[in-house]
Design an enzyme around this catalytic site. Structure first.
Site, PDB file in Angstrom:
ATOM      1  N   MET A 109      53.192 -15.594  46.779  1.00  0.00           N
ATOM      2  CA  MET A 109      54.209 -15.318  47.801  1.00  0.00           C
ATOM      3  C   MET A 109      55.052 -16.574  48.036  1.00  0.00           C
ATOM      4  O   MET A 109      55.754 -16.680  49.051  1.00  0.00           O
ATOM      5  CB  MET A 109      53.547 -14.850  49.091  1.00  0.00           C
ATOM      6  CG  MET A 109      52.803 -13.529  48.883  1.00  0.00           C
ATOM      7  SD  MET A 109      52.641 -12.548  50.363  1.00  0.00           S
ATOM      8  CE  MET A 109      51.641 -13.634  51.356  1.00  0.00           C
TER       9      MET A 109
ATOM     10  N   ALA B 217      56.150 -20.681  48.645  1.00  0.00           N
ATOM     11  CA  ALA B 217      55.717 -21.842  49.426  1.00  0.00           C
ATOM     12  C   ALA B 217      54.537 -22.482  48.684  1.00  0.00           C
ATOM     13  O   ALA B 217      53.445 -22.646  49.231  1.00  0.00           O
ATOM     14  CB  ALA B 217      55.366 -21.461  50.865  1.00  0.00           C
TER      15      ALA B 217
ATOM     16  N   HIS C 176      48.217 -23.131  43.992  1.00  0.00           N
ATOM     17  CA  HIS C 176      48.963 -22.205  43.126  1.00  0.00           C
ATOM     18  C   HIS C 176      49.148 -22.819  41.731  1.00  0.00           C
ATOM     19  O   HIS C 176      49.034 -22.122  40.719  1.00  0.00           O
ATOM     20  CB  HIS C 176      50.366 -21.938  43.697  1.00  0.00           C
ATOM     21  CG  HIS C 176      50.399 -21.209  45.006  1.00  0.00           C
ATOM     22  ND1 HIS C 176      50.829 -21.797  46.173  1.00  0.00           N
ATOM     23  CD2 HIS C 176      50.073 -19.933  45.328  1.00  0.00           C
ATOM     24  CE1 HIS C 176      50.783 -20.905  47.161  1.00  0.00           C
ATOM     25  NE2 HIS C 176      50.318 -19.772  46.677  1.00  0.00           N
TER      26      HIS C 176
ATOM     27  N   ASP D  10      41.063 -16.389  48.495  1.00  0.00           N
ATOM     28  CA  ASP D  10      41.215 -15.019  49.004  1.00  0.00           C
ATOM     29  C   ASP D  10      40.122 -14.163  48.365  1.00  0.00           C
ATOM     30  O   ASP D  10      40.390 -13.292  47.531  1.00  0.00           O
ATOM     31  CB  ASP D  10      42.612 -14.507  48.679  1.00  0.00           C
ATOM     32  CG  ASP D  10      43.678 -15.331  49.379  1.00  0.00           C
ATOM     33  OD1 ASP D  10      43.922 -15.077  50.551  1.00  0.00           O
ATOM     34  OD2 ASP D  10      44.221 -16.262  48.757  1.00  0.00           O
TER      35      ASP D  10
HETATM   36  P1  AMP Z   1      49.573 -16.487  48.002  1.00  0.00           P
HETATM   37  O1  AMP Z   1      50.875 -17.125  47.621  1.00  0.00           O
HETATM   38  O2  AMP Z   1      48.975 -17.029  49.252  1.00  0.00           O
HETATM   39  O3  AMP Z   1      49.640 -14.975  47.963  1.00  0.00           O
HETATM   40  O4  AMP Z   1      48.536 -16.896  46.872  1.00  0.00           O
HETATM   41  C1  AMP Z   1      48.781 -16.633  45.512  1.00  0.00           C
HETATM   42  C2  AMP Z   1      47.520 -16.904  44.740  1.00  0.00           C
HETATM   43  O5  AMP Z   1      47.138 -18.267  44.892  1.00  0.00           O
HETATM   44  C3  AMP Z   1      46.345 -16.053  45.232  1.00  0.00           C
HETATM   45  O6  AMP Z   1      45.599 -15.596  44.106  1.00  0.00           O
HETATM   46  C4  AMP Z   1      45.569 -17.039  46.055  1.00  0.00           C
HETATM   47  O7  AMP Z   1      44.191 -16.731  46.146  1.00  0.00           O
HETATM   48  C5  AMP Z   1      45.783 -18.322  45.289  1.00  0.00           C
HETATM   49  N1  AMP Z   1      45.533 -19.479  46.146  1.00  0.00           N
HETATM   50  C6  AMP Z   1      45.983 -19.665  47.429  1.00  0.00           C
HETATM   51  N2  AMP Z   1      45.500 -20.814  47.931  1.00  0.00           N
HETATM   52  C7  AMP Z   1      44.717 -21.369  46.978  1.00  0.00           C
HETATM   53  C8  AMP Z   1      43.937 -22.563  46.899  1.00  0.00           C
HETATM   54  N3  AMP Z   1      43.842 -23.413  47.919  1.00  0.00           N
HETATM   55  N4  AMP Z   1      43.258 -22.819  45.745  1.00  0.00           N
HETATM   56  C9  AMP Z   1      43.342 -21.953  44.697  1.00  0.00           C
HETATM   57  N5  AMP Z   1      44.072 -20.817  44.700  1.00  0.00           N
HETATM   58  C10 AMP Z   1      44.754 -20.521  45.825  1.00  0.00           C
END
Ligand code: AMP
Length: 281
Positions: free
Chosen positions: A30, A32, A37, A152
């Site tokens: 998503m 940011a 990521h 997650d």
């Molecule tokens: P999001 O942008 O929050 O939807 O996250 C995108 C992907 O990055 C998802 O698969 C999350 O689980 C992963 N993610 C978010 N934070 C972390 C982190 N601290 N370490 C590893 N992967 C992450």
């Protein structure tokens, strides 16, 4: 890095790559973006011929309109970071492109008890929204592998279930949670914390780490209750701290070495909701 705004154009581009036997790794996000990521991008880079990322703040997975409106957006920085990390293709769609028939009623996915436990309970509708967007993304990208973060934890389980429901061939690769030096799990929402909240926020990791350290000397309920009290004392509004069976999120009566267990927490600082989890034993 090639940027596509139109899902159909990306699908055509990737069909050609697939015809040339190129393996595709996919990292949905998503935006940011932070180092967590980029870890997923690196893993995907190492395991595939082509790395595809997406940035889309999916309206259907936000059960809280304010959370959606306040979700951080840093698109120029994100594009730069993805390019530097070796991402080949970025899908940057708009809502109409992702939901040509609108964001109203859609397919309902049978997620069983995943939908009513923990995140499912506290964020009604959230995982249906996650499934809707990931289903659409999987149809567009048709990756060999999809890279997800353990941060997650329940979402990883939901997406595995989605993949089996829709019969996708994508293999799920779960990557470990990347943390700041003080233990706080990296998260896009951390950008919204003020300096005081940022210092407090590490309390989530500390509370879970305490559960891990005390798992052999205290009972499950005592471990959970003392984590909740320590978070509350620091100013968190706690949704839950739970120790569960990592294979099905069922509560456990006691810590046993035969089962893989995970301690998960969700708590607010002001209106910023943070989640984290740690494997036990
Ligand atoms: P999001 O942008 O929050 O939807 O996250 C995108 C992907 O990055 C998802 O698969 C999350 O689980 C992963 N993610 C978010 N934070 C972390 C982190 N601290 N370490 C590893 N992967 C992450």
């Amino acid at each position: 890095m090639i940027i596509f705004k139109e899902p159909a154009s990306l699908a055509t581009f990737l069909n050609e790559k697939r015809r040339l036997q190129k393996s595709l790794g996919f990292v949905p996000t998503m935006g940011a973006l932070h180092a967590g990521h980029l870890l997923l991008i690196n893993e995907s880079r190492a395991g595939n011929d082509l790395v595809v990322a997406s940035i889309f703040v999916n309206p259907t997975q936000f059960n809280d309109a304010k959370d959606f409106q306040k979700y951080p957006k840093t698109i120029e920085k994100d594009v730069y970071a993805l390019e530097k990390a070796g991402c080949d293709v970025l899908l940057l769609p708009d809502v109409e492109g992702m939901y040509p028939d609108g964001t109203g009623n859609g397919q309902v996915y049978d997620l069983g008890s995943l939908e009513t436990k923990l995140e499912g309970f506290y964020r009604p509708g959230h995982f249906q929204g996650v499934c809707r967007v990931v289903h659409r993304l999987l149809d567009i990208v048709q990756p060999d592998r999809i890279y997800l973060g353990q941060k997650d934890f329940q979402q990883c389980m939901v997406i595995k279930r989605l993949i089996s429901i829709i019969g996708s061939e994508a293999k799920v690769v779960v990557c470990p949670t990347l943390r700041e030096a003080d233990g706080l799990a990296m998260s896009s929402r951390n950008m919204r914390l003020n300096p005081d909240q940022r210092l407090t926020a590490t309390g989530i990791y500390e509370a879970l780490d305490e559960v891990r350290q005390n798992q052999h000397t205290k009972q499950v309920q005592e471990l959970e209750a003392s984590a909740v009290s320590s978070l509350t004392a620091r100013g968190f509004r706690v949704d839950y701290v739970k120790i569960v069976d990592a294979s099905n999120l069922e509560p456990v009566a006691q810590i046993s070495s035969g089962k893989k267990m995970v301690a998960l927490a969700a708590a607010y600082l002001d209106d910023i909701r943070l989640i984290d989890n740690i494997f036990l034993n």
